[in-house]
Design a protein around this motif. Structure first.
Motif, PDB file in Angstrom:
ATOM      1  N   ALA A  45       0.592  -1.288  -0.030  1.00  0.00           N
ATOM      2  CA  ALA A  45      -0.014   0.117   0.007  1.00  0.00           C
ATOM      3  C   ALA A  45       0.936   1.266  -0.024  1.00  0.00           C
ATOM      4  N   GLN A  46       1.986   1.289   0.376  1.00  0.00           N
ATOM      5  CA  GLN A  46       2.666   2.384   1.133  1.00  0.00           C
ATOM      6  C   GLN A  46       4.082   2.654   0.241  1.00  0.00           C
ATOM      7  N   CYS A  47       4.736   1.422  -0.164  1.00  0.00           N
ATOM      8  CA  CYS A  47       6.143   1.553  -0.471  1.00  0.00           C
ATOM      9  C   CYS A  47       6.352   1.346  -1.958  1.00  0.00           C
ATOM     10  N   VAL A  48       5.632   0.225  -2.462  1.00  0.00           N
ATOM     11  CA  VAL A  48       6.112  -0.415  -3.747  1.00  0.00           C
ATOM     12  C   VAL A  48       5.781   0.231  -5.052  1.00  0.00           C
ATOM     13  N   GLY A  49       4.959   1.581  -4.917  1.00  0.00           N
ATOM     14  CA  GLY A  49       4.927   2.404  -5.777  1.00  0.00           C
ATOM     15  C   GLY A  49       6.051   2.703  -6.381  1.00  0.00           C
ATOM     16  N   CYS A  50       7.011   3.074  -5.555  1.00  0.00           N
ATOM     17  CA  CYS A  50       8.200   3.819  -5.758  1.00  0.00           C
ATOM     18  C   CYS A  50       9.405   2.336  -5.885  1.00  0.00           C
ATOM     19  N   HIS A  51       9.338   1.593  -4.752  1.00  0.00           N
ATOM     20  CA  HIS A  51      10.155   0.708  -4.674  1.00  0.00           C
ATOM     21  C   HIS A  51       9.788  -0.739  -5.206  1.00  0.00           C
ATOM     22  N   LYS A  52       9.952  -0.642  -6.637  1.00  0.00           N
ATOM     23  CA  LYS A  52       9.657  -1.824  -7.519  1.00  0.00           C
ATOM     24  C   LYS A  52      10.696  -1.727  -8.607  1.00  0.00           C
ATOM     25  N   ILE A  56      11.255   4.635  -8.992  1.00  0.00           N
ATOM     26  CA  ILE A  56      12.328   5.672  -8.871  1.00  0.00           C
ATOM     27  C   ILE A  56      13.027   5.397  -7.633  1.00  0.00           C
ATOM     28  N   ALA A  57      12.643   4.666  -6.764  1.00  0.00           N
ATOM     29  CA  ALA A  57      13.582   4.384  -5.421  1.00  0.00           C
ATOM     30  C   ALA A  57      14.885   3.426  -5.829  1.00  0.00           C
ATOM     31  N   PRO A  58      15.745   3.632  -5.138  1.00  0.00           N
ATOM     32  CA  PRO A  58      17.044   2.623  -5.550  1.00  0.00           C
ATOM     33  C   PRO A  58      16.969   1.045  -5.408  1.00  0.00           C
ATOM     34  N   PHE A  59      16.039   0.808  -4.746  1.00  0.00           N
ATOM     35  CA  PHE A  59      15.906  -0.796  -4.497  1.00  0.00           C
ATOM     36  C   PHE A  59      14.535  -1.160  -4.601  1.00  0.00           C
ATOM     37  N   SER A  60      14.243  -2.385  -5.037  1.00  0.00           N
ATOM     38  CA  SER A  60      12.816  -3.114  -4.808  1.00  0.00           C
ATOM     39  C   SER A  60      12.350  -3.515  -3.579  1.00  0.00           C
ATOM     40  N   GLN A  72      15.838  -3.842   9.429  1.00  0.00           N
ATOM     41  CA  GLN A  72      15.995  -2.732  10.338  1.00  0.00           C
ATOM     42  C   GLN A  72      15.931  -1.521   9.704  1.00  0.00           C
ATOM     43  N   LEU A  73      16.260  -1.382   8.563  1.00  0.00           N
ATOM     44  CA  LEU A  73      16.614  -0.051   7.770  1.00  0.00           C
ATOM     45  C   LEU A  73      15.039   0.630   7.521  1.00  0.00           C
ATOM     46  N   ILE A  74      14.158  -0.443   7.273  1.00  0.00           N
ATOM     47  CA  ILE A  74      12.653  -0.215   6.887  1.00  0.00           C
ATOM     48  C   ILE A  74      12.304   0.607   8.299  1.00  0.00           C
ATOM     49  N   GLY A  81       9.976   8.809   9.920  1.00  0.00           N
ATOM     50  CA  GLY A  81       8.881   9.667   9.123  1.00  0.00           C
ATOM     51  C   GLY A  81       9.658   9.848   7.657  1.00  0.00           C
ATOM     52  N   ARG A  82      10.537   9.444   7.408  1.00  0.00           N
ATOM     53  CA  ARG A  82      11.417   9.699   6.371  1.00  0.00           C
ATOM     54  C   ARG A  82      10.984   8.830   5.135  1.00  0.00           C
ATOM     55  N   MET A  83      10.395   7.850   5.415  1.00  0.00           N
ATOM     56  CA  MET A  83       9.700   6.864   4.279  1.00  0.00           C
ATOM     57  C   MET A  83       8.432   6.633   5.082  1.00  0.00           C
ATOM     58  N   PRO A  84       7.220   6.579   4.065  1.00  0.00           N
ATOM     59  CA  PRO A  84       7.186   6.941   2.621  1.00  0.00           C
ATOM     60  C   PRO A  84       7.350   8.444   2.594  1.00  0.00           C
ATOM     61  N   PRO A  85       7.930   9.163   1.869  1.00  0.00           N
ATOM     62  CA  PRO A  85       8.047  10.425   1.553  1.00  0.00           C
ATOM     63  C   PRO A  85       6.757  11.148   1.489  1.00  0.00           C
ATOM     64  N   TRP A  86       6.554  12.078   2.344  1.00  0.00           N
ATOM     65  CA  TRP A  86       5.489  13.027   2.220  1.00  0.00           C
ATOM     66  C   TRP A  86       5.676  14.399   2.125  1.00  0.00           C
ATOM     67  N   GLN A  98      -3.570  10.274   1.443  1.00  0.00           N
ATOM     68  CA  GLN A  98      -2.020  10.523   1.698  1.00  0.00           C
ATOM     69  C   GLN A  98      -0.989   9.509   1.915  1.00  0.00           C
ATOM     70  N   ARG A  99       0.178   9.822   1.675  1.00  0.00           N
ATOM     71  CA  ARG A  99       1.097   8.364   2.083  1.00  0.00           C
ATOM     72  C   ARG A  99       1.799   8.690   3.381  1.00  0.00           C
ATOM     73  N   LYS A 100       1.160   8.064   4.086  1.00  0.00           N
ATOM     74  CA  LYS A 100       1.661   8.135   5.623  1.00  0.00           C
ATOM     75  C   LYS A 100       1.103   6.953   6.223  1.00  0.00           C
TER      76      LYS A 100
HETATM   77  C1  HEC Z   1       7.448   8.334  -3.672  1.00  0.00           C
HETATM   78  C2  HEC Z   1       8.258   7.240  -3.796  1.00  0.00           C
HETATM   79  C3  HEC Z   1       8.679   6.422  -2.396  1.00  0.00           C
HETATM   80  C4  HEC Z   1       7.860   5.924  -1.559  1.00  0.00           C
HETATM   81  C5  HEC Z   1       6.248   5.723  -1.820  1.00  0.00           C
HETATM   82  C6  HEC Z   1       8.948   4.989  -0.761  1.00  0.00           C
HETATM   83  N1  HEC Z   1       9.863   5.197  -0.825  1.00  0.00           N
HETATM   84 FE1  HEC Z   1      11.684   4.504  -0.079  1.00  0.00          FE
HETATM   85  N2  HEC Z   1      12.870   5.581  -1.166  1.00  0.00           N
HETATM   86  C7  HEC Z   1      12.474   6.502  -2.341  1.00  0.00           C
HETATM   87  C8  HEC Z   1      13.675   7.023  -2.736  1.00  0.00           C
HETATM   88  C9  HEC Z   1      13.653   8.088  -3.940  1.00  0.00           C
HETATM   89  C10 HEC Z   1      14.680   6.646  -2.055  1.00  0.00           C
HETATM   90  C11 HEC Z   1      16.093   6.904  -2.193  1.00  0.00           C
HETATM   91  C12 HEC Z   1      16.636   8.223  -1.875  1.00  0.00           C
HETATM   92  C13 HEC Z   1      16.539   8.443  -0.237  1.00  0.00           C
HETATM   93  O1  HEC Z   1      16.967   7.658   0.320  1.00  0.00           O
HETATM   94  O2  HEC Z   1      15.771   9.268   0.159  1.00  0.00           O
HETATM   95  C14 HEC Z   1      14.079   5.807  -1.034  1.00  0.00           C
HETATM   96  C15 HEC Z   1      14.904   5.162  -0.044  1.00  0.00           C
HETATM   97  C16 HEC Z   1      14.418   4.228   0.937  1.00  0.00           C
HETATM   98  C17 HEC Z   1      15.532   3.660   1.896  1.00  0.00           C
HETATM   99  C18 HEC Z   1      16.923   3.570   2.182  1.00  0.00           C
HETATM  100  C19 HEC Z   1      17.067   4.599   2.913  1.00  0.00           C
HETATM  101  C20 HEC Z   1      18.771   4.703   3.341  1.00  0.00           C
HETATM  102  O3  HEC Z   1      18.967   5.467   4.320  1.00  0.00           O
HETATM  103  O4  HEC Z   1      19.581   3.855   2.622  1.00  0.00           O
HETATM  104  C21 HEC Z   1      14.511   2.527   2.683  1.00  0.00           C
HETATM  105  C22 HEC Z   1      14.862   1.590   3.651  1.00  0.00           C
HETATM  106  C23 HEC Z   1      13.147   2.932   2.176  1.00  0.00           C
HETATM  107  N3  HEC Z   1      13.201   3.869   1.156  1.00  0.00           N
HETATM  108  C24 HEC Z   1      11.931   2.319   2.751  1.00  0.00           C
HETATM  109  C25 HEC Z   1      10.722   2.677   2.421  1.00  0.00           C
HETATM  110  C26 HEC Z   1       9.570   2.029   2.923  1.00  0.00           C
HETATM  111  C27 HEC Z   1       9.701   1.108   4.021  1.00  0.00           C
HETATM  112  C28 HEC Z   1       8.714   2.650   2.211  1.00  0.00           C
HETATM  113  C29 HEC Z   1       7.053   2.456   2.438  1.00  0.00           C
HETATM  114  C30 HEC Z   1       6.683   2.784   3.878  1.00  0.00           C
HETATM  115  C31 HEC Z   1       9.063   3.596   1.270  1.00  0.00           C
HETATM  116  N4  HEC Z   1      10.261   3.690   1.085  1.00  0.00           N
HETATM  117  C32 HEC Z   1       8.245   4.454   0.469  1.00  0.00           C
HETATM  118  C33 HEC Z   1      11.275   6.705  -2.531  1.00  0.00           C
HETATM  119  C34 HEC Z   1      10.036   6.145  -2.120  1.00  0.00           C
END
Ligand code: HEC
Length: 122
Positions: A45-52, A56-60, A72-74, A81-86, A98-100
């Motif tokens: 629901a919250q992550c794979v839109g980018c993490h696929k 656009i995210a660096p890993f799936s 642990q990183l997740i 609150g860094r992910m999901p980006p909002w 909203q993505r929260k």
């Molecule tokens: C809108 C797109 C988007 C969504 C939604 C998103 N991410 Fe990300 N994520 C990114 C991008 C782009 C990066 C690489 C840049 C950065 O680290 O900010 C990233 C980086 C990360 C990292 C690496 C951080 C690091 O310090 O190396 C983790 C872990 C992560 N995401 C987990 C998640 C999780 C868990 C979710 C869902 C709850 C999520 N992301 C949702 C775009 C997204």
């Protein structure tokens, strides 16, 4: 004699309360969260839109091993609150879709990682 009987009653009461507390804690935490039951729906629901793959995210985060390897990183990025980006930020008014993550979802991810990131039953 009177007094000792009284003490025994107090002891029995304390034991009863302690057992009640253990039972309550058991109710509050019925089981350990698992990947398939609890974590996958949150990630989907919250992550794979980018993490696929190709996202656009660096890993799936679409496969179980992706999530387990980064458990642990997740937890770290969701708890902070860094992910999901909002971009509107934490203090913005509520938006539809909203993505929260909710506090309960964050707690689920943390408990899952704490337990060693078990996959569970599909
Ligand atoms: C809108 C797109 C988007 C969504 C939604 C998103 N991410 Fe990300 N994520 C990114 C991008 C782009 C990066 C690489 C840049 C950065 O680290 O900010 C990233 C980086 C990360 C990292 C690496 C951080 C690091 O310090 O190396 C983790 C872990 C992560 N995401 C987990 C998640 C999780 C868990 C979710 C869902 C709850 C999520 N992301 C949702 C775009 C997204």
């Amino acid at each position: 004699m009177q007094q000792r009987g009284g003490l025994e009653k107090v002891g029995g009461l304390a034991l009863g309360l302690a057992m009640g507390a253990v039972w309550l804690v058991g109710l509050a935490q019925p089981r350990t969260p698992t990947y398939y039951q609890d974590v996958k729906p949150i990630l989907e629901a919250q992550c794979v839109g980018c993490h696929k793959p190709g996202g656009i995210a660096p890993f799936s985060l679409t496969e179980p091993q992706d999530a387990v390897a980064r458990a642990q990183l997740i937890v770290a990025v969701t708890a902070s609150g860094r992910m999901p980006p909002w971009p509107p930020g934490p203090d913005s008014p509520e938006f539809l879709d909203q993505r929260k993550l909710t506090e309960a979802q964050k707690a689920t991810l943390a408990a899952w990682a704490q337990a060693g990131a078990p996959l569970g039953q599909k």
